[in-house]
Write an enzyme that holds these catalytic residues in place. Structure first.
Site, PDB file in Angstrom:
ATOM      1  N   TYR A  28       0.855  -1.185   0.000  1.00  0.00           N
ATOM      2  CA  TYR A  28       0.000   0.000   0.000  1.00  0.00           C
ATOM      3  C   TYR A  28       0.895   1.239   0.000  1.00  0.00           C
ATOM      4  CZ  TYR A  28      -3.816  -3.188   1.287  1.00  0.00           C
ATOM      5  OH  TYR A  28      -4.735  -4.209   1.315  1.00  0.00           O
ATOM      6  N   SER A  47     -12.644  -4.484   0.808  1.00  0.00           N
ATOM      7  CA  SER A  47     -13.547  -3.549   0.104  1.00  0.00           C
ATOM      8  C   SER A  47     -15.000  -3.831   0.470  1.00  0.00           C
ATOM      9  CB  SER A  47     -13.336  -3.605  -1.420  1.00  0.00           C
ATOM     10  OG  SER A  47     -12.083  -3.084  -1.757  1.00  0.00           O
ATOM     11  N   PRO A  48     -15.326  -3.865   1.772  1.00  0.00           N
ATOM     12  CA  PRO A  48     -16.690  -4.226   2.203  1.00  0.00           C
ATOM     13  C   PRO A  48     -17.746  -3.227   1.736  1.00  0.00           C
ATOM     14  CG  PRO A  48     -15.438  -3.332   4.050  1.00  0.00           C
ATOM     15  CD  PRO A  48     -14.462  -3.532   2.908  1.00  0.00           C
ATOM     16  N   LEU A  49     -17.310  -2.004   1.436  1.00  0.00           N
ATOM     17  CA  LEU A  49     -18.278  -0.989   1.010  1.00  0.00           C
ATOM     18  C   LEU A  49     -18.231  -0.785  -0.506  1.00  0.00           C
ATOM     19  CD1 LEU A  49     -17.562   1.544   3.909  1.00  0.00           C
ATOM     20  CD2 LEU A  49     -19.359  -0.203   3.789  1.00  0.00           C
ATOM     21  N   GLY A  50     -17.524  -1.670  -1.184  1.00  0.00           N
ATOM     22  CA  GLY A  50     -17.465  -1.558  -2.642  1.00  0.00           C
ATOM     23  C   GLY A  50     -16.163  -0.968  -3.145  1.00  0.00           C
ATOM     24  N   GLY A  51     -15.301  -0.546  -2.214  1.00  0.00           N
ATOM     25  CA  GLY A  51     -13.979  -0.056  -2.606  1.00  0.00           C
ATOM     26  C   GLY A  51     -13.891   1.457  -2.616  1.00  0.00           C
ATOM     27  N   ALA A  65     -17.537   3.631  -2.420  1.00  0.00           N
ATOM     28  CA  ALA A  65     -18.210   3.493  -1.127  1.00  0.00           C
ATOM     29  C   ALA A  65     -19.250   4.588  -0.890  1.00  0.00           C
ATOM     30  CB  ALA A  65     -17.172   3.499  -0.007  1.00  0.00           C
ATOM     31  N   HIS A  80      -0.588 -12.094   0.435  1.00  0.00           N
ATOM     32  CA  HIS A  80      -1.509 -11.147  -0.198  1.00  0.00           C
ATOM     33  C   HIS A  80      -2.334 -11.768  -1.324  1.00  0.00           C
ATOM     34  CE1 HIS A  80      -1.846  -6.510  -0.650  1.00  0.00           C
ATOM     35  NE2 HIS A  80      -2.978  -7.075  -0.967  1.00  0.00           N
TER      36      HIS A  80
HETATM   37  N1  LIG Z   1      -6.360  -8.331   0.398  1.00  0.00           N
HETATM   38  C1  LIG Z   1      -6.579  -7.576  -0.661  1.00  0.00           C
HETATM   39  O1  LIG Z   1      -6.258  -7.957  -1.809  1.00  0.00           O
HETATM   40  C2  LIG Z   1      -7.207  -6.242  -0.465  1.00  0.00           C
HETATM   41  C3  LIG Z   1      -7.655  -5.485  -1.561  1.00  0.00           C
HETATM   42  C4  LIG Z   1      -8.272  -4.243  -1.307  1.00  0.00           C
HETATM   43  C5  LIG Z   1      -8.414  -3.798  -0.002  1.00  0.00           C
HETATM   44  N2  LIG Z   1      -7.938  -4.540   1.048  1.00  0.00           N
HETATM   45  C6  LIG Z   1      -8.091  -4.111   2.459  1.00  0.00           C
HETATM   46  O2  LIG Z   1      -9.471  -3.898   2.706  1.00  0.00           O
HETATM   47  C7  LIG Z   1      -9.663  -2.591   3.253  1.00  0.00           C
HETATM   48  C8  LIG Z   1     -11.023  -2.052   2.879  1.00  0.00           C
HETATM   49  O3  LIG Z   1     -11.177  -1.970   1.471  1.00  0.00           O
HETATM   50  P1  LIG Z   1     -11.115  -0.576   0.677  1.00  0.00           P
HETATM   51  O4  LIG Z   1     -10.465   0.456   1.505  1.00  0.00           O
HETATM   52  O5  LIG Z   1     -10.536  -0.918  -0.653  1.00  0.00           O
HETATM   53  O6  LIG Z   1     -12.631  -0.252   0.373  1.00  0.00           O
HETATM   54  P2  LIG Z   1     -13.935   0.017   1.268  1.00  0.00           P
HETATM   55  O7  LIG Z   1     -13.656  -0.266   2.673  1.00  0.00           O
HETATM   56  O8  LIG Z   1     -15.040  -0.697   0.607  1.00  0.00           O
HETATM   57  O9  LIG Z   1     -14.156   1.573   1.019  1.00  0.00           O
HETATM   58  C9  LIG Z   1     -13.246   2.490   1.529  1.00  0.00           C
HETATM   59  C10 LIG Z   1     -13.863   3.891   1.412  1.00  0.00           C
HETATM   60  O10 LIG Z   1     -15.070   3.933   2.109  1.00  0.00           O
HETATM   61  C11 LIG Z   1     -15.243   5.171   2.732  1.00  0.00           C
HETATM   62  N3  LIG Z   1     -15.920   4.898   4.007  1.00  0.00           N
HETATM   63  C12 LIG Z   1     -15.456   4.081   5.007  1.00  0.00           C
HETATM   64  N4  LIG Z   1     -16.345   4.031   6.018  1.00  0.00           N
HETATM   65  C13 LIG Z   1     -17.384   4.801   5.647  1.00  0.00           C
HETATM   66  C14 LIG Z   1     -18.608   5.142   6.266  1.00  0.00           C
HETATM   67  N5  LIG Z   1     -18.936   4.648   7.471  1.00  0.00           N
HETATM   68  N6  LIG Z   1     -19.452   5.967   5.604  1.00  0.00           N
HETATM   69  C15 LIG Z   1     -19.136   6.457   4.379  1.00  0.00           C
HETATM   70  N7  LIG Z   1     -17.977   6.183   3.743  1.00  0.00           N
HETATM   71  C16 LIG Z   1     -17.113   5.354   4.367  1.00  0.00           C
HETATM   72  C17 LIG Z   1     -13.867   5.726   2.974  1.00  0.00           C
HETATM   73  O11 LIG Z   1     -13.893   7.124   2.728  1.00  0.00           O
HETATM   74  P3  LIG Z   1     -12.731   8.139   3.196  1.00  0.00           P
HETATM   75  O12 LIG Z   1     -11.485   7.681   2.474  1.00  0.00           O
HETATM   76  O13 LIG Z   1     -13.228   9.442   2.741  1.00  0.00           O
HETATM   77  O14 LIG Z   1     -12.568   8.000   4.680  1.00  0.00           O
HETATM   78  C18 LIG Z   1     -12.975   4.925   2.062  1.00  0.00           C
HETATM   79  O15 LIG Z   1     -12.347   5.674   1.051  1.00  0.00           O
HETATM   80  C19 LIG Z   1      -8.498  -1.790   2.645  1.00  0.00           C
HETATM   81  O16 LIG Z   1      -8.311  -0.575   3.315  1.00  0.00           O
HETATM   82  C20 LIG Z   1      -7.388  -2.784   2.778  1.00  0.00           C
HETATM   83  O17 LIG Z   1      -6.899  -2.789   4.108  1.00  0.00           O
HETATM   84  C21 LIG Z   1      -7.360  -5.756   0.819  1.00  0.00           C
END
Ligand SMILES: NC(=O)c1ccc[n+]([C@@H]2O[C@H](COP(=O)([O-])OP(=O)(O)OC[C@H]3O[C@@H](n4cnc5c(N)ncnc54)[C@H](OP(=O)(O)O)[C@@H]3O)[C@@H](O)[C@H]2O)c1
Length: 281
Positions: A53, A205-209, A213, A125
């Site tokens: 990252y 990406s629980p919120l769609g990424g 999100a 990963h």
């Molecule tokens: N293992 C893998 O291959 C892999 C791949 C992707 C991700 N990941 C991990 O999974 C984690 C989560 O996935 P992600 O970050 O890609 O996507 P996500 O959690 O689906 O979405 C992240 C976005 O959601 C927004 N958000 C978070 N909480 C919110 C809420 N309560 N209300 C409104 N908006 C909200 C954030 O906005 P703001 O930025 O404005 O705060 C952030 O930019 C990553 O951070 C990473 O640690 C792992």
């Protein structure tokens, strides 16, 4: 904050995904620190990061942010930092290297940046199609045996790979991290395997990424309707739905702003009814 099991460790049901703090255009270090501190203040005790990252290709940007924020917080001894190795970065390109020697070097880099003698949870990963999975899992086994990592996890693994990982790693394997959200549900078979094997499941990406999100409610109308019924946001309803899917789930919503993680941390209090769950199916 509701608690869940990650192997022998108890952690908050909502963790912090730290990736949005290390993408192009991500916030400055002060905002990242404030976001991580807000998570800890809200009772979050799991932070998910990875060596890959980084906004610019230099490995370790996110791990360094997390380590610095934990140091400046004070007592963060109850926090489990989960990192990952196995991806390479060159500028904005992502590559894979599942060779045991690469994973060892990657782990040593993460140890140095996190400033620890042993990593609480080290996740592979993503499978490298050029390296037999058993060989990569053997490398994780060696890291456990050497005491360089306390627990192992896999990510982006299919059911057969999860079973193979458990055969090789035994109790050392505690978690699987795969993509799962309202619009991406094809990891449900892996969630079932986790329940069967007693592993935690961390939906990524629980919120769609990042970037999607914020619009979650607009293209997932059932989630918007359930959210409205409970007077919460569609994002909070989504996290509550994920936690309700299985006690194995530990959600790791990403955040780059304190408000986001504070709001996510409240989601375990949303009590979905059976009717809600049926509507979201
Ligand atoms: N293992 C893998 O291959 C892999 C791949 C992707 C991700 N990941 C991990 O999974 C984690 C989560 O996935 P992600 O970050 O890609 O996507 P996500 O959690 O689906 O979405 C992240 C976005 O959601 C927004 N958000 C978070 N909480 C919110 C809420 N309560 N209300 C409104 N908006 C909200 C954030 O906005 P703001 O930025 O404005 O705060 C952030 O930019 C990553 O951070 C990473 O640690 C792992």
């Amino acid at each position: 904050m509701q608690q869940r099991q990650l192997g022998d460790r108890t952690v908050s049901a909502i963790g912090l995904g730290a990736m949005p703090m290390s993408v192009p255009g991500s916030p400055d270090a002060a905002q990242a620190e404030a976001t991580i501190h807000a998570a800890l203040d809200a009772g979050v005790t799991l932070i998910d990061t990875a060596d890959a990252y980084t906004p610019d290709g230099a490995l370790g940007h996110n791990e360094e942010l997390v380590a610095a924020a934990l140091r400046s917080y004070g007592d963060a001894s109850d926090v489990l930092v989960a990192t990952k190795g196995g991806h390479t970065r060159e500028g904005q390109d992502w590559g894979l290297d599942g060779r045991p020697e690469y994973l060892r070097t990657a782990c040593e880099g993460s140890l140095r940046r996190l400033g620890v003698d042993s990593i609480g949870l080290y996740q592979h990963h993503r499978p490298d199609p050029d390296v037999p999975y058993a060989e990569t899992m053997g490398a994780l086994r060696d890291l456990l045996d050497a005491g360089l990592i306390e627990r192992a996890g896999v990510s982006n693994a299919d059911p057969d790979q999860i079973r193979m990982a458990q055969e090789i790693l035994g109790d050392g394997l505690v978690s699987v991290q795969n993509q799962l959200s309202p619009r991406f549900r094809s990891s449900l078979p892996e969630l079932e395997v986790c329940e069967e094997l007693g592993l935690a499941f961390l939906p990524w990406s629980p919120l769609g990424g990042i970037g999607n999100a914020k619009d979650l409610g607009s293209d997932q109308h059932a989630f918007a309707q359930v959210a409205e019924r409970h007077a919460v946001s569609p994002q909070q309803a989504t996290l509550a739905w994920l936690l309700r899917l299985s006690p194995a789930v530990i959600a790791i919503p990403g955040a780059s702003r304190p408000e986001s993680i504070r709001s996510s941390a409240e989601s375990p209090t949303v009590e979905l009814t059976d009717d809600d769950v049926a509507a979201l199916r």
